[in-house]
Structure formats: structure tokens, C-alpha cells
Write an enzyme that holds these catalytic residues in place. Sequence first.
Site, PDB file in Angstrom:
ATOM      1  N   ASN A  31      -9.559 -84.834   0.252  1.00  0.00           N
ATOM      2  CA  ASN A  31     -10.616 -83.906   0.536  1.00  0.00           C
ATOM      3  C   ASN A  31     -10.795 -82.948  -0.002  1.00  0.00           C
ATOM      4  OD1 ASN A  31     -11.736 -84.812   3.412  1.00  0.00           O
ATOM      5  ND2 ASN A  31      -9.529 -85.376   3.567  1.00  0.00           N
ATOM      6  N   ARG A 108       0.194 -77.174   9.334  1.00  0.00           N
ATOM      7  CA  ARG A 108       1.030 -75.960   9.973  1.00  0.00           C
ATOM      8  C   ARG A 108       0.318 -75.423  11.085  1.00  0.00           C
ATOM      9  NH1 ARG A 108       5.705 -76.811   9.645  1.00  0.00           N
ATOM     10  NH2 ARG A 108       6.212 -74.610  10.154  1.00  0.00           N
ATOM     11  N   ILE A 109       0.694 -74.904  12.192  1.00  0.00           N
ATOM     12  CA  ILE A 109      -0.110 -74.405  13.130  1.00  0.00           C
ATOM     13  C   ILE A 109      -0.236 -72.780  12.666  1.00  0.00           C
ATOM     14  CG2 ILE A 109       0.220 -72.924  15.459  1.00  0.00           C
ATOM     15  CD1 ILE A 109       1.799 -75.603  16.113  1.00  0.00           C
ATOM     16  N   HIS A 126     -10.190 -82.380  10.997  1.00  0.00           N
ATOM     17  CA  HIS A 126      -9.198 -83.340  11.747  1.00  0.00           C
ATOM     18  C   HIS A 126      -9.636 -84.622  11.749  1.00  0.00           C
ATOM     19  CE1 HIS A 126      -6.001 -83.545  14.777  1.00  0.00           C
ATOM     20  NE2 HIS A 126      -6.815 -84.509  15.616  1.00  0.00           N
TER      21      HIS A 126
HETATM   22  C1  GAR Z   1      -7.096 -85.884   6.254  1.00  0.00           C
HETATM   23  O1  GAR Z   1      -7.170 -87.111   6.860  1.00  0.00           O
HETATM   24  C2  GAR Z   1      -7.179 -84.747   7.708  1.00  0.00           C
HETATM   25  O2  GAR Z   1      -7.968 -84.951   8.734  1.00  0.00           O
HETATM   26  C3  GAR Z   1      -5.729 -84.954   8.070  1.00  0.00           C
HETATM   27  O3  GAR Z   1      -4.823 -84.793   6.855  1.00  0.00           O
HETATM   28  C4  GAR Z   1      -5.397 -85.557   6.074  1.00  0.00           C
HETATM   29  C5  GAR Z   1      -5.407 -85.231   4.622  1.00  0.00           C
HETATM   30  O4  GAR Z   1      -5.975 -86.086   3.711  1.00  0.00           O
HETATM   31  N1  GAR Z   1      -5.315 -83.540   8.892  1.00  0.00           N
HETATM   32  C6  GAR Z   1      -4.589 -83.413   9.938  1.00  0.00           C
HETATM   33  O5  GAR Z   1      -4.298 -84.340  10.304  1.00  0.00           O
HETATM   34  C7  GAR Z   1      -4.625 -82.063  10.617  1.00  0.00           C
HETATM   35  N2  GAR Z   1      -3.949 -82.131  11.736  1.00  0.00           N
HETATM   36  P1  GAR Z   1      -6.140 -85.491   1.986  1.00  0.00           P
HETATM   37  O6  GAR Z   1      -4.747 -84.507   1.730  1.00  0.00           O
HETATM   38  O7  GAR Z   1      -6.291 -86.657   1.306  1.00  0.00           O
HETATM   39  O8  GAR Z   1      -7.405 -84.678   2.213  1.00  0.00           O
END
Ligand code: GAR
Length: 209
Positions: A31, A108-109, A126
Site C-alpha cells: 500500500n 500496533r495500537i 483495514h
Molecule cells: C493490509 O492488508 C492492511 O489492510 C492490513 O495489513 C496489510 C498491509 O499490507 N492492516 C491490518 O490488518 C491492520 N489491522 P501491505 O504491507 O502490503 O500494505
Amino acid sequence: MRGFINPFPIEIPTFKPKLELAVLASGKGSNLERILVDIKSNKLDANIKCLIVNKSDCGAINVAKRYSVPFIIHKHQDYNNREEFDHAILNTIKQYNIEGIVMVGWMRIVTNILLNEFKGRVVNLHPSLLPSFKGNNAISETLKSKVTITGCTVHLVDKEIDSGKIIIQAALPVLANDNDASLLSSVQYYEHEIISLGIALAAKEWRNK
Ligand code: GAR
């Protein structure tokens, strides 16, 4: 593709001066890369001033290196509690003249230490259709629950986990033969579609205040 996005503006809102952002990430950085691609192709008027990671081996670091984004590693294990950790992050962020924080895969929170300084200016991505499946196992929880539609959400961060104001969502079907990897891949296709839009829509609100 098989899903849909709402709201779906024809154009991403523009910003002059450009948005000055910090990104927080713990994962592979896909992302982050999409945001940087959107910036490079002038779809998002922003600068990623710095990346903060909490793992020295996370893929997001390699993305930052490829796009010449300064990165800082703050390992949460080096701090006594979440507040101390957030203080360290805040101190780093303050050195970069940041107006908003984008969390993409930040596991992390976040505490009031960051949220009070950046009220309404912390955005999270999310991998579910919030308010369903909050927390760090959204994809496997989605599969376990047997729901047939899922999605992804960009929302503002407040002190409750995955609960702040929803900015933009994408919805897509869960297929009968989906597993964790295939569902994550479908969800991430849409994450990449909405992340820059989500940042811009959130920033439009904080810039207009
Ligand atoms: C993403 O799918 C994001 O939505 C998720 O981590 C992934 C990171 O992907 N976030 C969570 O689960 C937050 N609770 P990336 O490192 O390839 O962007």
C-alpha cells in the site's frame, strides 16, 4: 473486477500546497508503494516525508529505499509501554513537518500521545468492511465467519480499535474456494484502489477545518 467502491469520486481531490505525510507500516509495503506510485503519477498531491516501521525486516523498508523515502525503525520491544513508543514516534514525526499520519499495515495500537497531537489527521487502512472484523486477524476471521461479502476500509483513527469515522470502503464477494492468501490478494487489490482516495478525502476534511 468484481467489487465496488463508495464513495467513488471521479477525481482525487487536489491539494496546494501538497499534503505532508508520514506513513507507519509493519508489513510488506504494497500500500505504501501504491501511494508512492499515485504521487509519482500526479494522482495524489502529497509528499511522504518519512516512513516509520517497527520491524527491521519489513518489506516496507525496501519500498522506501526504492522511492528515496527516509525511513526510521522504532522497535516497539525497545520501549516500556505503548505511550513511550508513541512518544518516540511523535518525536520523529515532529522533525519532518508532518500534517497527517497514514497507517498502512501498522500492527500496533495507537495511544492518545499520537492521537491528541494529530486529531482527525490519522488515517488507517483495514482489510474488512468495518465495523465487521476489527483487529489484526481480519482476513482469517472473515473466512471463519462464512460471510459472503467483505471488503476494506479507510477510516480515521480514534482511541477505540478500528472504530473511527469511515472515509471510504470497497466491497467484494468472498468466493466459496477462497483461502487466506486468495482473499487477502482480492482485498488488497481494492486496498490499492482506495488508499490514495481515502487519504485525499480525509485530508480534504482536515484542510477545510
Ligand atoms: C493490509 O492488508 C492492511 O489492510 C492490513 O495489513 C496489510 C498491509 O499490507 N492492516 C491490518 O490488518 C491492520 N489491522 P501491505 O504491507 O502490503 O500494505
